[in-house]
Design an enzyme around this catalytic site. Structure first.
Site, PDB file in Angstrom:
ATOM      1  NE  ARG A 100      -3.516   2.274   2.536  1.00  0.00           N
ATOM      2  CZ  ARG A 100      -4.497   2.737   3.596  1.00  0.00           C
ATOM      3  NH1 ARG A 100      -4.201   1.927   4.528  1.00  0.00           N
ATOM      4  NH2 ARG A 100      -4.947   3.653   3.473  1.00  0.00           N
ATOM      5  CG  HIS A 101      -0.900   4.949  -0.788  1.00  0.00           C
ATOM      6  ND1 HIS A 101      -1.069   5.809  -0.154  1.00  0.00           N
ATOM      7  CD2 HIS A 101      -2.149   4.616  -1.148  1.00  0.00           C
ATOM      8  CE1 HIS A 101      -2.440   6.003   0.522  1.00  0.00           C
ATOM      9  NE2 HIS A 101      -2.932   5.143  -0.607  1.00  0.00           N
ATOM     10  CD  GLN A 112       0.901  10.479   6.963  1.00  0.00           C
ATOM     11  OE1 GLN A 112       1.947  11.075   6.787  1.00  0.00           O
ATOM     12  NE2 GLN A 112       0.308  10.293   8.027  1.00  0.00           N
ATOM     13  CB  THR A 158      -8.204   9.706  -0.402  1.00  0.00           C
ATOM     14  OG1 THR A 158      -7.735   9.843   0.654  1.00  0.00           O
ATOM     15  CG2 THR A 158      -7.212  10.219  -1.726  1.00  0.00           C
ATOM     16  N   GLY A 159     -10.369   8.135  -2.128  1.00  0.00           N
ATOM     17  CA  GLY A 159     -10.629   7.411  -3.003  1.00  0.00           C
ATOM     18  C   GLY A 159     -10.007   7.717  -4.454  1.00  0.00           C
ATOM     19  NE  ARG A 174      -4.371   7.528  -2.602  1.00  0.00           N
ATOM     20  CZ  ARG A 174      -5.266   7.710  -3.284  1.00  0.00           C
ATOM     21  NH1 ARG A 174      -4.996   8.844  -4.482  1.00  0.00           N
ATOM     22  NH2 ARG A 174      -6.379   7.276  -3.433  1.00  0.00           N
ATOM     23  CG  HIS A 194     -15.253   6.713  -7.079  1.00  0.00           C
ATOM     24  ND1 HIS A 194     -16.263   7.533  -6.401  1.00  0.00           N
ATOM     25  CD2 HIS A 194     -14.667   7.459  -7.980  1.00  0.00           C
ATOM     26  CE1 HIS A 194     -16.234   8.462  -6.956  1.00  0.00           C
ATOM     27  NE2 HIS A 194     -15.458   8.671  -8.032  1.00  0.00           N
ATOM     28  CE  LYS A 200     -10.897   7.933   5.669  1.00  0.00           C
ATOM     29  NZ  LYS A 200      -9.602   7.203   5.714  1.00  0.00           N
ATOM     30  CG  HIS A 256      -4.717   2.956  -4.067  1.00  0.00           C
ATOM     31  ND1 HIS A 256      -4.489   4.413  -3.878  1.00  0.00           N
ATOM     32  CD2 HIS A 256      -4.442   2.697  -5.293  1.00  0.00           C
ATOM     33  CE1 HIS A 256      -3.692   4.764  -4.837  1.00  0.00           C
ATOM     34  NE2 HIS A 256      -3.897   3.936  -5.902  1.00  0.00           N
ATOM     35  CG  ASN A 314     -10.858   0.051   0.442  1.00  0.00           C
ATOM     36  OD1 ASN A 314     -11.229  -0.935   1.353  1.00  0.00           O
ATOM     37  ND2 ASN A 314     -10.866   1.278   0.857  1.00  0.00           N
TER      38      ASN A 314
END
Length: 250
Positions: free
Chosen positions: A8-9, A11, A21-22, A60, A89, A98, A182, A184
């Protein structure tokens, strides 16, 4: 044997700001760059030599990938960028804080939007400037393929064709592959690879910047998987992701 690493990228600015962010193209922070450097160091220490890498079309993830490969002196590795590895998305929630969204709609509802398997957030209108139909990088795609919102289930539906067409054939050829994406899109792949239930995946959180190594057999069934580095650090980082909506920070 086939080896897959999911990363995962590091931060991002909106991770730091605690915003949904999506598909918004937010860059990584200096802390995120340090995470990417550390990821490269961990993969180098593991002795990984990649044959191919895949990432999304969001900076990112791209910047994290390039930073990690540079640490490994493997910037030469071929890279494929695809929208199919983009983050989920988040629809009309994109850009919202959030914790503020939790205060407005309640923790239970926000957890459903964030972590349920098949319930998407409210959709973004096609005319919204932030809709991917209005982004040049997706101009050659059928507008019907571009989401205005997604659940984890529909994110998996988006990711799987790319897995079968691009990533799996490389792994079946005994290659070592890095996928930098990412939270998700990687959770979706995690569910597919480990065959966890829809209920179990709700509690799985992918921390930023910590490589997740999968050893696979020739049929691409998982033999074992683990985070590189300190397992306790990975656990704490995953818990921090889970607590974002409550804590108002990342």
């Amino acid at each position: 044997m086939p080896t897959l690493v999911l990363l995962r990228h590091g931060q991002s600015q909106w991770n730091l700001d605690n915003r949904f962010t999506g598909w918004v193209d937010v860059d990584i922070t200096e802390a995120g760059r340090q995470e990417a450097l550390k990821a490269g160091e961990l993969m180098k220490a593991e002795g990984l030599r990649f044959d191919f890498a895949h990432t999304s079309v969001l900076k990112r993830a791209i910047r994290t990938l390039n930073t990690a490969l540079e640490v490994m002196d493997q910037l030469w590795v071929p890279v494929e960028k695809t929208w199919r590895l983009n983050e989920r998305h988040y629809g009309a929630l994109q850009g919202l804080d959030k914790a503020e969204t939790t205060a407005k709609h309640g923790e239970a509802q926000v957890k459903i939007w964030r972590r349920s398997y098949d319930v998407p957030p409210p959709a973004m209108d096609l005319k919204d400037p932030g809709h991917p139909a209005n982004d040049l990088r997706y101009a050659k795609l059928d507008v019907k393929a571009l989401p205005g919102t997604e659940s984890l289930a529909t994110t998996l539906d988006r990711v799987l064709p790319y897995w079968h067409d691009a990533i799996a054939p490389q792994l079946k050829a005994q290659q070592t592959v890095l996928v930098t994406a990412h939270g998700n899109s990687l959770r979706a792949l995690y569910k597919y690879l480990t065959d966890v239930t829809e209920a179990q995946i709700l509690e799985i959180n992918i921390p930023t910047g910590i490589p997740l190594l999968f050893d696979l057999d020739d049929a691409l069934k998982v033999k074992s998987f683990r985070y590189l580095g300190d397992p306790d650090a990975a656990k704490r980082a995953a818990e921090a992701v889970a607590n974002q909506a409550k804590a108002g920070k990342h």
